[in-house]
Design a protein around this motif. Sequence first.
Motif, PDB file in Angstrom:
ATOM      1  N   GLY A 198      20.999  67.074  31.411  1.00  0.00           N
ATOM      2  CA  GLY A 198      19.790  66.313  31.669  1.00  0.00           C
ATOM      3  C   GLY A 198      20.060  64.845  31.855  1.00  0.00           C
ATOM      4  O   GLY A 198      20.431  64.393  32.942  1.00  0.00           O
ATOM      5  N   VAL A 199      19.892  64.074  30.776  1.00  0.00           N
ATOM      6  CA  VAL A 199      19.956  62.618  30.881  1.00  0.00           C
ATOM      7  C   VAL A 199      21.311  62.131  31.394  1.00  0.00           C
ATOM      8  O   VAL A 199      21.380  61.208  32.215  1.00  0.00           O
ATOM      9  CB  VAL A 199      19.609  61.957  29.530  1.00  0.00           C
ATOM     10  N   GLU A 200      22.415  62.728  30.933  1.00  0.00           N
ATOM     11  CA  GLU A 200      23.729  62.263  31.368  1.00  0.00           C
ATOM     12  C   GLU A 200      23.919  62.493  32.863  1.00  0.00           C
ATOM     13  O   GLU A 200      24.496  61.651  33.559  1.00  0.00           O
ATOM     14  CB  GLU A 200      24.835  62.960  30.571  1.00  0.00           C
ATOM     15  N   ARG A 201      23.425  63.595  33.344  1.00  0.00           N
ATOM     16  CA  ARG A 201      23.574  63.900  34.761  1.00  0.00           C
ATOM     17  C   ARG A 201      22.675  63.005  35.604  1.00  0.00           C
ATOM     18  O   ARG A 201      23.121  62.384  36.582  1.00  0.00           O
ATOM     19  CB  ARG A 201      23.225  65.371  35.010  1.00  0.00           C
ATOM     20  N   VAL A 202      21.407  62.913  35.222  1.00  0.00           N
ATOM     21  CA  VAL A 202      20.447  62.166  36.024  1.00  0.00           C
ATOM     22  C   VAL A 202      20.747  60.675  36.024  1.00  0.00           C
ATOM     23  O   VAL A 202      20.608  59.991  37.044  1.00  0.00           O
ATOM     24  CB  VAL A 202      19.018  62.433  35.514  1.00  0.00           C
ATOM     25  N   MET A 203      21.193  60.156  34.891  1.00  0.00           N
ATOM     26  CA  MET A 203      21.447  58.718  34.770  1.00  0.00           C
ATOM     27  C   MET A 203      22.860  58.335  35.185  1.00  0.00           C
ATOM     28  O   MET A 203      23.233  57.160  35.145  1.00  0.00           O
ATOM     29  CB  MET A 203      21.189  58.262  33.334  1.00  0.00           C
ATOM     30  N   ILE A 248       5.691  69.279  29.923  1.00  0.00           N
ATOM     31  CA  ILE A 248       4.447  68.562  30.162  1.00  0.00           C
ATOM     32  C   ILE A 248       4.367  68.187  31.639  1.00  0.00           C
ATOM     33  O   ILE A 248       5.375  68.167  32.344  1.00  0.00           O
ATOM     34  CB  ILE A 248       4.314  67.289  29.290  1.00  0.00           C
ATOM     35  N   THR A 249       3.176  67.881  32.082  1.00  0.00           N
ATOM     36  CA  THR A 249       2.986  67.503  33.478  1.00  0.00           C
ATOM     37  C   THR A 249       3.330  66.031  33.687  1.00  0.00           C
ATOM     38  O   THR A 249       3.410  65.245  32.741  1.00  0.00           O
ATOM     39  CB  THR A 249       1.529  67.737  33.906  1.00  0.00           C
ATOM     40  N   ASP A 250       3.498  65.691  34.944  1.00  0.00           N
ATOM     41  CA  ASP A 250       3.751  64.301  35.335  1.00  0.00           C
ATOM     42  C   ASP A 250       2.643  63.388  34.802  1.00  0.00           C
ATOM     43  O   ASP A 250       2.892  62.329  34.212  1.00  0.00           O
ATOM     44  CB  ASP A 250       3.809  64.244  36.868  1.00  0.00           C
ATOM     45  N   GLU A 251       1.404  63.803  34.982  1.00  0.00           N
ATOM     46  CA  GLU A 251       0.263  62.980  34.559  1.00  0.00           C
ATOM     47  C   GLU A 251       0.227  62.814  33.047  1.00  0.00           C
ATOM     48  O   GLU A 251      -0.103  61.737  32.536  1.00  0.00           O
ATOM     49  CB  GLU A 251      -1.048  63.617  35.043  1.00  0.00           C
ATOM     50  N   VAL A 262      10.770  56.940  36.655  1.00  0.00           N
ATOM     51  CA  VAL A 262      11.225  56.697  38.021  1.00  0.00           C
ATOM     52  C   VAL A 262      11.906  57.941  38.589  1.00  0.00           C
ATOM     53  O   VAL A 262      11.735  58.285  39.761  1.00  0.00           O
ATOM     54  CB  VAL A 262      12.184  55.485  38.053  1.00  0.00           C
ATOM     55  N   ARG A 263      12.647  58.638  37.734  1.00  0.00           N
ATOM     56  CA  ARG A 263      13.483  59.753  38.207  1.00  0.00           C
ATOM     57  C   ARG A 263      12.887  61.108  37.844  1.00  0.00           C
ATOM     58  O   ARG A 263      13.626  62.060  37.563  1.00  0.00           O
ATOM     59  CB  ARG A 263      14.885  59.603  37.635  1.00  0.00           C
ATOM     60  N   TRP A 264      11.584  61.203  37.829  1.00  0.00           N
ATOM     61  CA  TRP A 264      10.917  62.451  37.461  1.00  0.00           C
ATOM     62  C   TRP A 264      11.437  63.633  38.274  1.00  0.00           C
ATOM     63  O   TRP A 264      11.761  64.694  37.729  1.00  0.00           O
ATOM     64  CB  TRP A 264       9.399  62.301  37.648  1.00  0.00           C
ATOM     65  N   GLU A 265      11.534  63.469  39.574  1.00  0.00           N
ATOM     66  CA  GLU A 265      11.947  64.590  40.423  1.00  0.00           C
ATOM     67  C   GLU A 265      13.402  64.963  40.184  1.00  0.00           C
ATOM     68  O   GLU A 265      13.761  66.144  40.220  1.00  0.00           O
ATOM     69  CB  GLU A 265      11.706  64.248  41.889  1.00  0.00           C
ATOM     70  N   ALA A 266      14.250  63.968  39.941  1.00  0.00           N
ATOM     71  CA  ALA A 266      15.657  64.262  39.654  1.00  0.00           C
ATOM     72  C   ALA A 266      15.784  65.062  38.363  1.00  0.00           C
ATOM     73  O   ALA A 266      16.589  65.993  38.264  1.00  0.00           O
ATOM     74  CB  ALA A 266      16.461  62.963  39.555  1.00  0.00           C
ATOM     75  N   TYR A 267      14.967  64.716  37.356  1.00  0.00           N
ATOM     76  CA  TYR A 267      14.973  65.474  36.106  1.00  0.00           C
ATOM     77  C   TYR A 267      14.481  66.903  36.343  1.00  0.00           C
ATOM     78  O   TYR A 267      14.984  67.856  35.732  1.00  0.00           O
ATOM     79  CB  TYR A 267      14.093  64.786  35.063  1.00  0.00           C
ATOM     80  N   THR A 268      13.505  67.051  37.232  1.00  0.00           N
ATOM     81  CA  THR A 268      12.981  68.388  37.529  1.00  0.00           C
ATOM     82  C   THR A 268      14.075  69.264  38.135  1.00  0.00           C
ATOM     83  O   THR A 268      14.260  70.419  37.727  1.00  0.00           O
ATOM     84  CB  THR A 268      11.785  68.290  38.491  1.00  0.00           C
ATOM     85  N   LYS A 269      14.799  68.720  39.108  1.00  0.00           N
ATOM     86  CA  LYS A 269      15.886  69.489  39.731  1.00  0.00           C
ATOM     87  C   LYS A 269      16.969  69.825  38.713  1.00  0.00           C
ATOM     88  O   LYS A 269      17.510  70.941  38.697  1.00  0.00           O
ATOM     89  CB  LYS A 269      16.474  68.699  40.892  1.00  0.00           C
ATOM     90  N   ALA A 270      17.303  68.864  37.847  1.00  0.00           N
ATOM     91  CA  ALA A 270      18.328  69.099  36.823  1.00  0.00           C
ATOM     92  C   ALA A 270      17.880  70.188  35.858  1.00  0.00           C
ATOM     93  O   ALA A 270      18.663  71.066  35.473  1.00  0.00           O
ATOM     94  CB  ALA A 270      18.615  67.799  36.069  1.00  0.00           C
ATOM     95  N   LYS A 271      16.613  70.140  35.459  1.00  0.00           N
ATOM     96  CA  LYS A 271      16.075  71.152  34.538  1.00  0.00           C
ATOM     97  C   LYS A 271      16.132  72.543  35.162  1.00  0.00           C
ATOM     98  O   LYS A 271      16.526  73.517  34.499  1.00  0.00           O
ATOM     99  CB  LYS A 271      14.624  70.791  34.199  1.00  0.00           C
TER     100      LYS A 271
END
Length: 301
Positions: free
Chosen positions: A147-152, A188-191, A219-228
Amino acid sequence: MNDDAQDWLEAELQDSLDEDYELELEDAVLSREIKQIYRDTHPDQLDRKRYFQELLRLQSELIKLQDWVSHYKEKVVVIFEGRDSAGKGGAIKRITQRLNPRVARVVALPAPSDREKTQWYFQRYVPHLPAGGEIVLFDRSWYNRAGVERVMGFASENQVQQFFDDVPEFERMLVRSGIRLVKYWFSITDEEQQMRFLMRIHDPMKQWKLSPMDLQARVRWEAYTKAKEEMFERTNIPEAPWYIVPGNDKRRARLNCIDHLLSLMPYTEVPHEDIALPDRVFNPDYERDVLPRDLYVPQKY
């Protein structure tokens, strides 16, 4: 039961409810406007009275689970993952609230040190695994790498792929060793995340929860979604499947998570010895010393 004992038990129950209520007052200092916005976006939130009744019932079952784990020397690991502000910490608090910290403990590791960065990736987590008779709850875990290590960008793509190759076998080893491994993802949802972040920004008692990393998560919501999504695909194994907890309603998420965790454990009632309070020994020659007043905490309340 005499009246004094009944009054005492009622007072103890009230204290217990007050403790729960204090935890629920997390938004106490929010402005009236933000409170109203939150209520408007959560019209079907679980009723507080029913929530407390169910929480106390489930927590009593958690005590039975704890006794079973302790008695039979079981080993339990529960992983809590999810986006920032998804409610992992709140669920962990309610699980451990009435448990013995010598049996159930929480592991929330900081960022790895320079030395730890040179170790085998799983090495820093292994010392925190349970011995017989222990429950360990990981508030984030080795899945930081996915997650965080990959996205960041804290881990290279080669390191991430190596993690995906290794983690299924690592978890199979844990299960073969007798550890009961449960993995939860709080969703949880984006909103909803945006709302919770705004609440933290405007609540001085919660601003400490917001880090620069959390802000980048927006900022990286979509990147986290793909990683998840890839994480689920690569690490959802029969020996240790993922379970997703819908988290927009915090109260329902906590209750559903606890109820599900209990359903996974074949715990039973364990024998208890009867407890009798021994008589106090009185020594007629003993005289209690009067201690200096400056040893006492000032009685301001």
